[in-house]
Enzyme design. Structure first.
Site, PDB file in Angstrom:
ATOM      1  N   GLY A   1      44.323  33.867  35.354  1.00  0.00           N
ATOM      2  CA  GLY A   1      43.849  33.519  34.026  1.00  0.00           C
ATOM      3  C   GLY A   1      44.986  33.566  33.028  1.00  0.00           C
ATOM      4  O   GLY A   1      45.987  34.266  33.251  1.00  0.00           O
TER       5      GLY A   1
ATOM      6  N   HIS B   1      38.938  39.874  30.331  1.00  0.00           N
ATOM      7  CA  HIS B   1      40.361  40.103  30.058  1.00  0.00           C
ATOM      8  C   HIS B   1      40.926  39.041  29.096  1.00  0.00           C
ATOM      9  O   HIS B   1      41.622  39.366  28.132  1.00  0.00           O
ATOM     10  CB  HIS B   1      41.106  40.078  31.404  1.00  0.00           C
ATOM     11  N   GLU B   2      40.603  37.774  29.355  1.00  0.00           N
ATOM     12  CA  GLU B   2      41.168  36.697  28.536  1.00  0.00           C
ATOM     13  C   GLU B   2      40.587  36.710  27.120  1.00  0.00           C
ATOM     14  O   GLU B   2      41.298  36.449  26.150  1.00  0.00           O
ATOM     15  CB  GLU B   2      40.934  35.321  29.188  1.00  0.00           C
TER      16      GLU B   2
ATOM     17  N   HIS C   1      42.359  39.071  25.053  1.00  0.00           N
ATOM     18  CA  HIS C   1      43.612  38.494  24.525  1.00  0.00           C
ATOM     19  C   HIS C   1      43.361  37.737  23.226  1.00  0.00           C
ATOM     20  O   HIS C   1      44.131  37.835  22.279  1.00  0.00           O
ATOM     21  CB  HIS C   1      44.228  37.510  25.530  1.00  0.00           C
TER      22      HIS C   1
ATOM     23  N   GLN D   1      49.302  34.113  25.116  1.00  0.00           N
ATOM     24  CA  GLN D   1      50.301  34.506  26.113  1.00  0.00           C
ATOM     25  C   GLN D   1      51.451  33.511  26.241  1.00  0.00           C
ATOM     26  O   GLN D   1      52.456  33.816  26.876  1.00  0.00           O
ATOM     27  CB  GLN D   1      49.636  34.702  27.482  1.00  0.00           C
TER      28      GLN D   1
ATOM     29  N   CYS E   1      48.312  42.030  34.197  1.00  0.00           N
ATOM     30  CA  CYS E   1      48.394  41.061  33.112  1.00  0.00           C
ATOM     31  C   CYS E   1      49.786  40.450  33.130  1.00  0.00           C
ATOM     32  O   CYS E   1      50.776  41.179  33.226  1.00  0.00           O
ATOM     33  CB  CYS E   1      48.136  41.750  31.771  1.00  0.00           C
ATOM     34  N   LEU E   2      49.856  39.123  33.029  1.00  0.00           N
ATOM     35  CA  LEU E   2      51.160  38.451  33.056  1.00  0.00           C
ATOM     36  C   LEU E   2      52.022  38.851  31.863  1.00  0.00           C
ATOM     37  O   LEU E   2      53.238  38.720  31.918  1.00  0.00           O
ATOM     38  CB  LEU E   2      50.966  36.928  33.079  1.00  0.00           C
TER      39      LEU E   2
HETATM   40 ZN   LIG Z   1      46.486  39.324  30.308  1.00  0.00          ZN
END
Ligand SMILES: [Zn+2]
Length: 168
Positions: free
Chosen positions: A45, A133-134, A137, A50, A91-92
């Site tokens: 995701g 999660h997204e 963000h 991000q 998380c990226l």
């Molecule tokens: Zn993330």
């Protein structure tokens, strides 16, 4: 050229992202680029902040290589978040870390696609974890905020060390 992934420490990740009102070709390009960045980083995701874009859109593909399931949601709103799941999550934007995080087991959300048409998504398991999660963000929230204060402080100390060492 694809934009790099923004990491912890960048202010855009702490900002509440803006509602999207224009469903134009730029929005479609943004979604395409987000998929490209996400697949290149082997993520499931990615939210627009991000890649440094403070807009309410995320992409997801929790299907894997054999059964891809591309999802784009613009201006997501959670209607139902129920049940519970606990599991490892990364998380990226916080690379190199994995945490046990509790998320809802079932999420129903609505929003729009990149054409501005209303969509509804009813997900469980990894996809429920991912949308939760997204959407965090988009609300300026990282998974670190879901850790215990002790664990969070420890992690932030580790990250700051890496930032100092120019290893972030
Ligand atoms: Zn993330």
């Amino acid at each position: 050229m694809v934009r790099p992934i923004v990491k912890y420490g960048d202010a855009v990740l702490a900002r509440v992202a803006e509602e999207i009102k224009q469903f134009d070709s730029a929005l479609k390009s943004l979604a395409d680029e987000m998929f490209e960045v996400m697949y290149a980083a082997r993520g499931v995701g990615l939210a627009a902040p991000q890649i440094g874009v403070s807009s309410r859109i995320f992409v997801m593909d929790a299907g894997g290589q054999d059964a891809p399931r591309r999802v784009v949601v613009v201006n997501p709103v959670i209607d139902v978040a129920e049940g519970e799941q606990e599991g490892a999550e990364g998380c990226l934007s916080v690379p190199g870390f994995s945490f046990d995080i509790r998320r809802p087991g079932h999420v129903v959300l609505r929003g729009q696609d990149t054409n501005g048409l209303d969509i509804k998504l009813d997900v469980t398991g990894l996809e429920a974890r991912c949308v939760s999660h997204e959407i965090d963000h988009l609300n300026g929230r990282l998974l670190l905020s879901r850790l215990s204060p002790l664990k969070r402080d420890l992690t932030i100390r580790k990250i700051k060390k890496r930032i100092k060492a120019d290893d972030w």
